[in-house]
Design a protein around this motif. Structure first.
Motif: not given
Length: 246
Positions: A165-181
Motif C-alpha cells: 500500500a505505501p508504494t502505490l500512487t493513488g489519484g483523488a478519492a472517489m466520492i459516492s452517494e446512494t439515493i433511494e428510488a
C-alpha cells in the motif's frame, strides 16, 4: 500515498484452474477493489485465466501496458501448476532463479533441511523484481515494473496488499452517494436518468436493484471525484424522482 489529479488505473489478473472450475470461490477481487477505490485508483478490468503459460503471459503483457498497475493473484505456491512467476519473467523477458532474499524469508519458517525443491519453488523470483513481504507464511510475492504478484490465499493476499500500500500512487478519492428510488421501477426513471448522466461526464451514475430486509428496492448511486459536480448531479436525480413520484 501521494495524490495526483490524473486518473490512476488498475487491473486484476486472477490465475488458476480452480477458480474457473468453481472449486474455489474467489474472495480477492472484492478485497482488492475496495482497497483500490479507497486509494483513488480506478479498477478498470478483471481477467481470470487458467494455469496455462501462454494465456498468463498474454494477459500480463496486455494488462500491464494498458493500466497504471496490474495485480495478480494465485499460482505462486510450491506445486507443479504454480507457474505465475515463470510466466511473469517470460512476459518481461528476464531470467528467473532462486532469490537469496526469498530463501532467507522461507528459512524464517522452515528448517534448512526442510527447504526441499518444492518449497524452493516459492523462492524463485524474476531477475530485477522487488519482494513483497508475507508475514503470514513467509513465502514472498514480488513486484516487477508495474506488476504486483500476490498469493491466491485470501489472508496472505490481504497481508501482501497491506505491505505494498505505501508504494502505490493513488489519484483523488472517489466520492459516492446512494439515493433511494422511492419505490419507483427502473423503467420509470431510466430515460431521465440517462439524460442526467449524459449531460454530466464528470459523474458516474448507475441504478442498482437490490433485495433488502424491507423488500425490493432500486438504488441510484452517484459517483465523482468532484464534490460540486456530485452534489449537482444528486440534486438533478432527486428532482427527477420527485417529479415522477408526484
Amino acid at each position: 500515498m501521494s495524490q495526483p489529479s490524473e486518473s490512476v488505473t488498475a487491473a486484476i489478473l486472477v490465475i488458476g484452474d480452480e477458480i474457473l472450475s468453481g472449486r474455489t470461490k474467489d474472495k480477492n477481487i472484492g478485497t482488492i477493489a475496495d482497497f483500490l477505490t479507497a486509494a483513488g485508483i480506478d479498477l478498470r478490468e478483471v481477467r481470470v485465466v487458467p494455469d496455462e503459460a501462454a494465456m498468463i503471459v498474454e494477459a500480463v503483457n496486455a494488462l500491464r501496458t494498458r493500466y497504471t498497475y496490474l495485480f495478480t493473484t494465485g499460482g505462486i505456491g510450491p506445486t507443479h501448476d504454480d507457474i505465475t512467476a515463470d510466466c511473469v519473467a517470460e512476459a518481461f523477458g528476464v531470467g528467473i532463479d532462486v532469490d537469496e532474499r526469498a530463501r532467507a524469508m522461507l528459512l524464517e519458517r522452515h528448517k534448512p533441511e526442510d527447504l526441499n525443491a518444492a518449497r524452493l519453488r516459492m523462492a524463485r523470483i524474476p531477475f530485477g523484481a522487488d519482494l513483497i513481504a508475507n508475514p503470514v507464511s513467509k513465502a514472498p510475492g514480488f513486484r516487477i515494473g508495474n506488476v504486483h504478484v500476490m498469493a491466491g490465499v485470501p489472508s496472505i493476499m490481504q497481508a501482501m496488499l497491506d505491505s505494498i500500500a505505501p508504494t502505490l500512487t493513488g489519484g483523488a478519492a472517489m466520492i459516492s452517494e446512494t439515493i433511494e428510488a422511492a419505490g419507483l421501477p427502473e423503467g420509470t426513471y431510466a430515460g431521465g436518468l440517462g439524460e442526467i448522466a449524459k449531460a454530466r461526464p464528470a459523474v458516474s451514475i448507475g441504478s442498482y436493484p437490490a433485495i433488502t430486509p424491507e423488500g425490493f428496492r432500486n438504488r441510484i448511486v452517484v459517483r465523482s471525484r468532484d464534490a460540486e459536480a456530485l452534489a449537482e448531479a444528486r440534486g438533478a436525480v432527486e428532482a427527477l424522482l420527485a417529479r415522477l413520484s408526484a
